[in-house]
Design an enzyme around this catalytic site. Structure first.
Site, mmCIF file in Angstrom:
data_model
loop_
_atom_site.group_PDB
_atom_site.id
_atom_site.type_symbol
_atom_site.label_atom_id
_atom_site.label_comp_id
_atom_site.label_asym_id
_atom_site.label_seq_id
_atom_site.Cartn_x
_atom_site.Cartn_y
_atom_site.Cartn_z
ATOM 1 N N SER A 158 -9.814 -0.812 7.352
ATOM 2 C CA SER A 158 -9.191 -0.669 6.034
ATOM 3 C C SER A 158 -8.550 -1.974 5.560
ATOM 4 O O SER A 158 -8.296 -2.067 4.160
ATOM 5 C CB SER A 158 -8.146 0.528 6.014
ATOM 6 O OG SER A 158 -8.467 1.791 6.314
ATOM 7 N N LYS B 199 0.923 -1.257 -0.166
ATOM 8 C CA LYS B 199 -0.049 0.094 -0.046
ATOM 9 C C LYS B 199 0.823 1.377 -0.012
ATOM 10 O O LYS B 199 1.779 1.246 0.820
ATOM 11 C CB LYS B 199 -0.927 0.020 1.132
ATOM 12 C CG LYS B 199 -1.885 1.068 1.399
ATOM 13 C CD LYS B 199 -2.898 0.993 2.370
ATOM 14 C CE LYS B 199 -3.748 1.913 2.798
ATOM 15 N NZ LYS B 199 -4.583 1.619 3.974
ATOM 16 N N SER C 137 -9.494 1.608 3.249
ATOM 17 C CA SER C 137 -8.557 2.444 2.187
ATOM 18 C C SER C 137 -7.529 1.473 1.488
ATOM 19 O O SER C 137 -6.949 2.004 0.529
ATOM 20 C CB SER C 137 -7.905 3.433 3.074
ATOM 21 O OG SER C 137 -7.013 2.826 3.916
#
Length: 588
Positions: free
Chosen positions: A170, A72, A146
């Site tokens: 997330s 990420k 996210s």
């Protein structure tokens, strides 16, 4: 041929058999990325040749040798910009984040940085200037966020596993929307040094994988204290029973805000759990929902501003409108508000603790529903808040969680459930989640094939207890031990200096007493064992005049065991000569 489902065991077996090389696996992954229909998954890729060379150079004996993974883009990878989904914020880190460095030391190969809700603020995946990654099963729907790109990369077969972060859900909501395992470890178990903070005190690095066994492998490699992360914690083990009591939603709560197909699939997951021998216990969800609301609707949201305060003041136009609105609202809280919120949280922890005392873990939907991208863009704040209904409270209450696939709606969209347990119960949650995942048969990612090899329940540390009376096998109170999952370890005798009495109670109870200097034949006893949590529950229910002390066995070993208060011997009959309680009852 490289399989469509990328799991660690199969790929390592392929390397060992010479079916393909780590370099060929990297090439296959890059080919898939180039051909994939969704260009919003990755923000940046490493050069193919660099990744291939790193994979081929990995020591084959390492646990993750040659396996490509995605990261990420709020987690540092040396030589690649970290943007957190905001190009104006980008910087070039000189070294890997601690967790990335540990994975590379174990042979894993980072291939690129994945898309995310900007600054990890959101659960939907649409808050990025790089576009909105889509659910791998239907491009009309959100991927979840996210950690949007990290989830899609694994579900679509573009990486073996990936790293995300999880502050409010997330690492779990995107797993649910893409048929994956999403591990949100205990806070601090995976260090967050080299990670752009969202809420620093709550942030967790998370893991996306096709199977719980893969997530467990990644956790084992990367966990532990890092000197640069003051919130990092050393690994511990909180054991969970193989047949746990799990807290589930009552009927009324299942109807509130839950899409009908998801509600039906949640009921099915509860039935699957019951079929595994788990005990279902309805809990009051109210304190958990109230705690969840604190994360975005109260002063705790101010922590999201603390890490970005300078940049936000200088460049508010660089922020996604929804993220900017959240940070603007955070400006409205002061220190006194935060102390008030902390007090409310402590009260809610106490209320939630009363519910958690009834169970070993919670079994909840990961998300109550899934939305289209179009719907999310029309109501970005309200719909995002709905997605965190069952996830936002977990870090506030210092709990661990694992999201696992749990079936599909009639329209082909996936559903997932989460197992949520106390801090450091990660290994047990992964094993329980794996059993639930396999029994529910939803497969892994877009391939929907089951990953090979089940994850065994970790052997828990156990505490022994010596019993001499009604808790012996087949006796009247033995069920109190077996109901807690106690295990009979041995039938044996005490040391020679113990006497046994039939107490003057109704009904009669045995009283075991040590008498230094007495030389008898020993008293027949049994040694049982329980997990620490089970031992605590059992001992808490021991009534007087019984006590728990140290009992010495004939071979000199000492264990916790039943003894008798000396005052209770008044009027008691000594029965030492019978050799044990069972023999005494048989002769009576």
């Amino acid at each position: 041929m490289i399989p469509d489902l990328l799991d660690i065991a199969t790929l390592r077996a392929g390397f060992a058999a010479g079916a393909f090389t780590p370099g060929e696996l990297v090439d296959e992954v890059y080919d898939r990325i180039e051909a994939y229909r969704d260009p919003a998954v990755f923000i940046a890729l490493r050069p193919r040749a660099a990744a291939r060379d790193e994979a081929m150079a990995a020591d084959p004996s390492l646990p993750l040798a040659g396996l490509p993974f995605a990261v990420k883009d709020n987690i540092d990878v040396a030589g690649m910009p970290t943007t957190a989904g905001c190009p104006a914020f980008a910087y070039m880190p000189a070294r890997d984040a601690a967790v990335v460095g540990r994975l590379r030391a174990a042979g894993a190969v980072p291939i690129g940085k994945t898309n995310l809700d900007q600054f990890a603020t959101g659960l939907n995946g649409t808050r990025s200037p790089h576009g909105a990654p889509r659910c791998v099963f239907d491009a009309r729907y959100v991927s979840g966020g996210s950690s949007s790109g990290s989830a899609v990369a694994v579900a679509a077969g573009l990486a073996v596993f990936s790293l995300g972060t999880d502050t409010a859900g997330s690492g779990r909501v995107p797993a649910s929307f893409n048929n994956l395992v999403g591990l949100k470890p205990t806070r601090g178990l995976l260090p967050a040094s080299g990670v752009v903070p969202a809420c620093r005190s709550l942030d967790c690095v998370s893991v996306f994988a096709n199977a719980a066994a893969d997530a467990a492998t990644v956790l084992a490699v990367a966990q532990g204290v890092d000197a640069e992360d003051p919130y990092s914690r050393a690994p511990e083990t909180v054991a969970l029973p193989a047949r746990p009591r799990v807290g589930i939603l009552g009927a009324a709560e299942r109807e509130g805000g839950n899409e009908a197909g998801y509600a039906a699939l949640y009921a099915r997951s509860c039935a699957v759990a019951e079929g595994l021998g788990w005990t279902l216990v309805e809990i009051d969800d109210a304190p958990f929902r109230a705690a969840a609301s604190l994360l975005y609707e109260d002063a705790f949201v101010a922590e999201r501003l603390s890490a970005l305060r300078g940049f936000f003041a200088q460049s508010p136009e660089a922020f996604d409108p929804a993220v900017r609105a959240i940070l603007e609202r955070a400006r409205g809280f002061d220190a006194a508000d935060l102390f008030d919120a902390q007090t409310r949280l402590m009260g809610l922890r106490r209320q939630a603790g009363a519910e958690l005392a009834k169970v070993d873990a919670l079994l909840l939907p990961t998300a109550p529903e899934i939305f289209t991208v179009a719907a999310m863009l029309e109501a970005p704040i309200a719909l995002n808040a709905a997605l965190g209904r069952y996830t936002n409270f977990v870090n506030l209450l210092d709990m661990a969680a694992v999201a696992v696939p749990a079936g599909f709606r009639a329209d082909g969209l996936p559903f997932g459930v989460s197992l949520i347990g106390p801090a450091f119960s990660d290994a047990g949650l992964l094993a329980l989640g794996d059993a639930l995942h396999r029994a529910g048969s939803p497969g892994c990612g877009v391939s929907r094939r089951a990953a090979p090899g089940a994850l065994a329940m970790p052997e828990a540390a156990r505490i022994s207890i010596v019993v001499a009376g009604a808790h012996l096998s087949g006796m009247a109170l033995n069920h109190e031990l077996t109901a807690l999952g106690a295990r009979l370890e041995e039938a044996t005798t005490t040391a020679a200096d113990y006497r046994l009495y039939a107490l003057a109670t109704a009904p009669a109870k045995p009283g075991l007493v040590r008498a230094p200097g007495f030389a008898g034949a020993g008293i027949a006893v049994e040694r049982w064992s329980l997990t620490p949590a089970e031992f605590g529950r059992f001992v808490a229910g021991v009534p007087g005049p019984m006590t728990i002390g140290q009992v010495t066995l004939a071979d000199g070993r000492r264990f916790a065991g039943f003894l008798c208060e000396p005052a209770a011997l008044e009027g008691a009959r000594e029965i030492t000569g019978f050799g044990g309680w069972r023999a005494y009852l048989a002769a009576a």
